[in-house]
Design a protein around this motif. Sequence first.
Motif, PDB file in Angstrom:
ATOM      1  N   ILE A 127      35.182  19.516 -69.365  1.00 26.69           N
ATOM      2  CA  ILE A 127      34.536  18.799 -70.513  1.00 26.69           C
ATOM      3  C   ILE A 127      33.228  18.096 -70.649  1.00 26.69           C
ATOM      4  O   ILE A 127      32.819  17.993 -71.561  1.00 26.69           O
ATOM      5  N   SER A 147      47.267  20.150 -62.323  1.00 28.41           N
ATOM      6  CA  SER A 147      46.196  19.471 -63.005  1.00 28.41           C
ATOM      7  C   SER A 147      45.038  19.389 -62.095  1.00 28.41           C
ATOM      8  O   SER A 147      44.986  18.662 -61.088  1.00 28.41           O
ATOM      9  N   TYR A 199      39.881  10.669 -75.231  1.00 24.10           N
ATOM     10  CA  TYR A 199      38.838  11.855 -75.479  1.00 24.10           C
ATOM     11  C   TYR A 199      39.077  12.906 -74.546  1.00 24.10           C
ATOM     12  O   TYR A 199      39.026  14.171 -74.811  1.00 24.10           O
ATOM     13  N   SER A 200      39.640  12.573 -73.454  1.00 24.13           N
ATOM     14  CA  SER A 200      39.612  13.794 -72.155  1.00 24.13           C
ATOM     15  C   SER A 200      40.916  14.571 -72.548  1.00 24.13           C
ATOM     16  O   SER A 200      41.006  15.582 -71.705  1.00 24.13           O
ATOM     17  N   PHE A 251      38.981  21.653 -64.053  1.00 25.11           N
ATOM     18  CA  PHE A 251      39.432  21.833 -65.474  1.00 25.11           C
ATOM     19  C   PHE A 251      38.941  20.477 -66.032  1.00 25.11           C
ATOM     20  O   PHE A 251      38.434  20.450 -67.261  1.00 25.11           O
ATOM     21  N   ARG A 252      39.322  19.637 -65.403  1.00 21.90           N
ATOM     22  CA  ARG A 252      38.905  17.944 -66.217  1.00 21.90           C
ATOM     23  C   ARG A 252      37.514  17.830 -66.315  1.00 21.90           C
ATOM     24  O   ARG A 252      37.038  17.422 -67.164  1.00 21.90           O
ATOM     25  N   ASP A 280      42.485   4.340 -69.254  1.00 19.39           N
ATOM     26  CA  ASP A 280      41.536   4.937 -70.077  1.00 19.39           C
ATOM     27  C   ASP A 280      41.239   6.504 -70.205  1.00 19.39           C
ATOM     28  O   ASP A 280      40.236   7.138 -70.859  1.00 19.39           O
ATOM     29  N   HIS A 281      42.235   7.153 -69.483  1.00 16.84           N
ATOM     30  CA  HIS A 281      41.654   8.635 -69.543  1.00 16.84           C
ATOM     31  C   HIS A 281      43.131   9.418 -69.356  1.00 16.84           C
ATOM     32  O   HIS A 281      44.080   8.797 -68.696  1.00 16.84           O
ATOM     33  N   ALA A 282      43.306  10.660 -69.638  1.00 18.86           N
ATOM     34  CA  ALA A 282      44.578  11.615 -69.402  1.00 18.86           C
ATOM     35  C   ALA A 282      44.220  12.501 -68.264  1.00 18.86           C
ATOM     36  O   ALA A 282      43.117  12.834 -68.226  1.00 18.86           O
ATOM     37  N   GLU A 283      45.126  12.510 -67.467  1.00 18.77           N
ATOM     38  CA  GLU A 283      44.896  13.397 -66.281  1.00 18.77           C
ATOM     39  C   GLU A 283      45.440  14.755 -66.553  1.00 18.77           C
ATOM     40  O   GLU A 283      44.623  15.815 -66.348  1.00 18.77           O
ATOM     41  N   SER A 284      46.434  14.637 -67.276  1.00 18.76           N
ATOM     42  CA  SER A 284      46.781  16.116 -67.553  1.00 18.76           C
ATOM     43  C   SER A 284      47.980  16.212 -68.893  1.00 18.76           C
ATOM     44  O   SER A 284      48.267  14.972 -69.047  1.00 18.76           O
ATOM     45  N   VAL A 285      47.925  16.982 -69.454  1.00 15.06           N
ATOM     46  CA  VAL A 285      48.912  17.447 -70.846  1.00 15.06           C
ATOM     47  C   VAL A 285      49.902  18.313 -70.429  1.00 15.06           C
ATOM     48  O   VAL A 285      49.338  19.695 -70.116  1.00 15.06           O
ATOM     49  N   HIS A 331      49.857  12.682 -68.771  1.00 19.17           N
ATOM     50  CA  HIS A 331      49.638  11.710 -67.424  1.00 19.17           C
ATOM     51  C   HIS A 331      48.446  10.922 -67.794  1.00 19.17           C
ATOM     52  O   HIS A 331      47.453  11.616 -67.929  1.00 19.17           O
ATOM     53  N   ARG A 338      35.211   8.029 -70.171  1.00 20.24           N
ATOM     54  CA  ARG A 338      35.884   8.374 -71.222  1.00 20.24           C
ATOM     55  C   ARG A 338      36.382   9.893 -71.280  1.00 20.24           C
ATOM     56  O   ARG A 338      37.147  10.381 -71.806  1.00 20.24           O
ATOM     57  N   LEU A 339      35.369  10.747 -70.672  1.00 19.90           N
ATOM     58  CA  LEU A 339      35.635  11.972 -70.610  1.00 19.90           C
ATOM     59  C   LEU A 339      36.541  12.481 -69.503  1.00 19.90           C
ATOM     60  O   LEU A 339      37.093  13.657 -69.352  1.00 19.90           O
ATOM     61  N   GLU A 356      41.043  16.719 -74.852  1.00 12.63           N
ATOM     62  CA  GLU A 356      40.577  17.819 -75.819  1.00 12.63           C
ATOM     63  C   GLU A 356      40.878  19.068 -75.123  1.00 12.63           C
ATOM     64  O   GLU A 356      41.866  20.035 -75.861  1.00 12.63           O
ATOM     65  N   PHE A 357      40.689  19.705 -74.025  1.00 11.77           N
ATOM     66  CA  PHE A 357      40.829  20.909 -73.422  1.00 11.77           C
ATOM     67  C   PHE A 357      42.147  21.047 -73.060  1.00 11.77           C
ATOM     68  O   PHE A 357      42.863  22.018 -73.161  1.00 11.77           O
ATOM     69  N   HIS A 358      43.051  19.969 -72.518  1.00 11.61           N
ATOM     70  CA  HIS A 358      44.298  20.175 -72.091  1.00 11.61           C
ATOM     71  C   HIS A 358      45.145  20.429 -73.482  1.00 11.61           C
ATOM     72  O   HIS A 358      46.283  21.153 -73.236  1.00 11.61           O
TER      73      HIS A 358
END
Lengths: 195, 379
Positions: free
Chosen positions: B349, B341, A148-149, B345-346, A85-90, A106, B225-226, A151-153
């Motif tokens: 958002i 990571s 959605y997560s 930073f996470r 459900d979320h991305a830890e890092s890009v 990831h 979600r975030l 975005e900043f990555h």
Amino acid sequence: MNNEMPNKTEADHNKNVSQNNNSSKIIKNSADLPEFETNIANMLLDKFDKKLKIIFIKKNRIKVDVHKDNIVEIAKFINQNLKFDHAESVTGVDRPEQNEIEVVYHLGSYDPSISNQILALSTRTVRESIPNPGFDKTRLPSLRDVFYSVEFHERECFEMLGVYFENHPDNRRLLLPEDWADLPPLRKDFKIKGR
Amino acid sequence: MISKLPPGIKVEQKGDNDKIMTLNVGPQHPGSGHMRIIVKIDGDYIVSCDPDPGYVHRGEEKMAEYRNYITNIPHLERPVIHDSCNILYPYCLGVEEILGIEVPERAKYVRVIASELNRCVYTLYWLAIYGIFLGHSTMFMWPAGDRELLIDLLEKLSGARVTHAYFVPGGVRNDMPSNFEDVCLRQINYFEKRIKQYDSIFYSNPILKSRTINTGVLRQNDAIRLGSTGSVLRASGIDFDLRKKEPYDVYDNLDFQTNVLKSGDSYARSKIPWLDMLESCKIIRNALEKIPKSGSVRVKLKPNPKAGNVETYKRVESGRGSLGMYIISNGKPEPYRVKISVGSFRNLICLPYLLKGEKLGNMPAVYWSLNYWPVEADR
């Protein structure tokens, strides 16, 4: 399917999954491969067959390589059916020898059943020798609508490697100064002075 | 006109929204840390907010590509010097995996003790700033004073007050001094008694409660979600702690719980790190009981160790949530790519999302409750 896959993860102690490019087959459970992770990989292979390639399966880690045209579709499946459900890092990785920039997502999950898993979803795009970030061919579809997560990555990846993410709502600079006019700094041809 | 602008940049149109005022909070403002928050306000209410980090960006990831696996240690801990053991932890785990090193049992326990002490040091510093943000100067003085107890312990262990560079691939740099276990136990027992008093002066304080309860509420599905992590996530009711979910080193042998609160507001987010400190005391005591009394604490590596064409992604639970290191090796002594990571930073958002519709005066209470460390987010 991208057939010119570099052999970057073919190492001795990464348990590589041998897979035929022409006919993708379901990975058999063996003593070497962890069962749970193999099942996740098989679910992906079942659904997408030749569109993806399993790079490795380790304990709690799976890496999947996909072509950039299919990444949104596959990411949607991973999000909805596999509960990531979320991305830890890009991470953007510059590979000048292959003339490619690799981007690795990831993906993690807060669902208790698979919260120890990380699925690395990688894709590649063309690397221009003289980059013009945002206007050249170094482009990828954004996964922001799915995860959605990111975005900043993805914003960070754009400024650091010049990978423009299409359909991303906001591609401004994030960490670099607004007037940065040099090469994207995480490219290999950007050298640190004195080193 | 628009076609020549770089993609993603929009020119702001002048319209009828003259009553909207734009404020720059930071990067020098004490209420922002080393970052700028651009807030648009309508009267006293925040209409939108745009975090602008990057003022302390040092290119740690680029620097890591020029140094070998050992010389990378001192500069990789710079993003968060109070929590330096925890930021080096995933790096060491990753390098150990790609080099195929097995860490001695005693070193694993020493690492756990050092990283829990460091988590408390970080949390106290963060709590001190949270106190002064809200105008509670006692809450600045107390944690800043109690932090010295743990800094003394870490100084005994590593020789440095902050920036310990104590973890190395293969174990820890040196063994514990001979009387460390007794001193540590004594200090931790006193420390635990001390931080229990924070409840009556800070967390039960009606002024703090009135400012933080029901401000900046992050609901559970939005937290997922975030992709938020650490105390922000656990304050929104999701039980996720990597020490339990993906235990590294000896955390699966130790006896502790994770703290979860359901409300998801600033109060819960500020309380979770404090509860974690109490849990850390338990972990340290438990580790001091179970640690093997003798044995090696470090596997010597070859000079300039090289890994094959491998990659690894390791993560640990730091003071600010999950902290991952993605290390790619291409057979040279230097890593090909290191991606850090970080939890800060996470969690960033979440800030625009939480501040929308909030009063400007509540901004520091919401912002710092995100457990955000600007230097770490910028790397």
